[in-house]
Design a protein around this motif. Structure first.
Motif, PDB file in Angstrom:
ATOM      1  N   HIS A 176      -5.835 -37.463   0.909  1.00 46.93           N
ATOM      2  CA  HIS A 176      -5.803 -36.887   2.253  1.00 46.93           C
ATOM      3  C   HIS A 176      -4.418 -36.939   2.878  1.00 46.93           C
ATOM      4  O   HIS A 176      -3.971 -35.959   3.488  1.00 46.93           O
ATOM      5  N   ALA A 228     -10.471 -35.861  -1.086  1.00 46.54           N
ATOM      6  CA  ALA A 228      -9.695 -35.796   0.151  1.00 46.54           C
ATOM      7  C   ALA A 228     -10.600 -35.823   1.366  1.00 46.54           C
ATOM      8  O   ALA A 228     -10.227 -36.358   2.419  1.00 46.54           O
ATOM      9  N   GLU A 229     -11.796 -35.259   1.244  1.00 54.05           N
ATOM     10  CA  GLU A 229     -12.736 -35.249   2.364  1.00 54.05           C
ATOM     11  C   GLU A 229     -13.149 -36.671   2.743  1.00 54.05           C
ATOM     12  O   GLU A 229     -13.187 -37.014   3.933  1.00 54.05           O
ATOM     13  N   GLU A 232     -10.188 -38.312   4.537  1.00 52.22           N
ATOM     14  CA  GLU A 232     -10.075 -37.926   5.946  1.00 52.22           C
ATOM     15  C   GLU A 232     -11.053 -38.707   6.804  1.00 52.22           C
ATOM     16  O   GLU A 232     -10.707 -39.192   7.893  1.00 52.22           O
TER      17      GLU A 232
END
Length: 253
Positions: A176, A228-229, A232
């Motif tokens: 992220h 990456a989700e 975040e």
């Protein structure tokens, strides 16, 4: 965004921040091996990202806050066998922390948070909190971000209860906040034991042990579910919780 980075502010702006009782956050990290897939600067990247995200949430709530550059050198002897690692000894580590803290105090700041992003620094940070507070008169807090806010980390992960090393959590956060720091081809090899402690070793028992003896890959946990989700979500949840804690004036009374 409110400018909170010490090194982007001018000396007059920092003098004004001190007069306004701004909280100073010092991210403390390490340069060390993070398995076959992650850059050695992982803790430094993440320590800086957590500190900045926390500062922005504090600023949005009306708090004055300044973030020092990341102290990238830490205590990482347990990673040295893998190569790629830089370590200090404890007297030097504490001396650097104290030197920074003395400078902060001399400029009129009253509150300092030592925000740690490397597990090997944890015990020394606890010692530093007391010694810096006594020697400088600063109100000092210190802790490792995943130990301060464990309750917001576990629910976001699939294969782990919390943040380990080069794992699902750290790899997700790196995906992220950075680009080009993960080696995609090495991800299938990025897994290891669930803990760095043998089952027989209780939490209250400390032992010196090289990570090489614990995990051939250099990983504790499993990075193969990283995204990456998730990163975040982790950064948002951790920084929100830290801002809630550090922004409570009862903590500094």
């Amino acid at each position: 965004m409110t400018e909170t980075a010490w090194m982007r502010l001018t000396a007059p702006e920092l003098r004004e921040a001190a007069l306004a009782d701004a909280l100073v956050i010092l991210p403390v990290a390490s340069i060390e091996q993070h398995g076959p897939h992650l850059a050695t600067g992982t803790d430094t990247f993440l320590g800086g990202a957590v500190a900045e995200a926390t500062a922005q949430k504090l600023a949005a709530a009306g708090e004055r806050v300044v973030v020092l550059p990341v102290m990238w050198h830490g205590l990482a002897e347990h990673h040295m066998a893998f190569g790629g690692t830089i370590t200090l000894d404890q007297p030097t580590f504490l001396a650097v922390l104290k030197g920074i803290a003395r400078s902060v105090a001399r400029h009129g700041f009253k509150r300092l948070m030592l925000l740690n992003a490397h597990g090997g620094n944890t015990d020394a940070i606890a010692v530093a909190v007391t010694e810096i507070g006594v020697e400088t008169g600063l109100k000092v807090a210190g802790g490792t971000y995943w130990y301060i806010a464990p309750e917001v980390i576990g629910p976001i992960l699939e294969d782990q209860e919390g943040l380990n090393h080069a794992c699902e959590a750290e790899t997700s956060m790196m995906l992220h906040v950075t680009t080009g720091t993960m080696r995609e081809a090495e991800l299938p090899n990025a897994h290891g034991p669930k803990t760095s402690r043998p089952a027989i070793q209780p939490k209250g028992l400390a032992m010196q042990r090289s990570f090489r003896a614990i995990t051939p890959s250099g990983v504790i946990g499993d990075a193969r579910r990283a995204s990456a989700e998730k990163g975040e979500k982790l950064l948002a949840a951790i920084s929100t919780r830290l801002a809630d804690i550090l922004g409570d004036r009862a903590l500094w009374s």
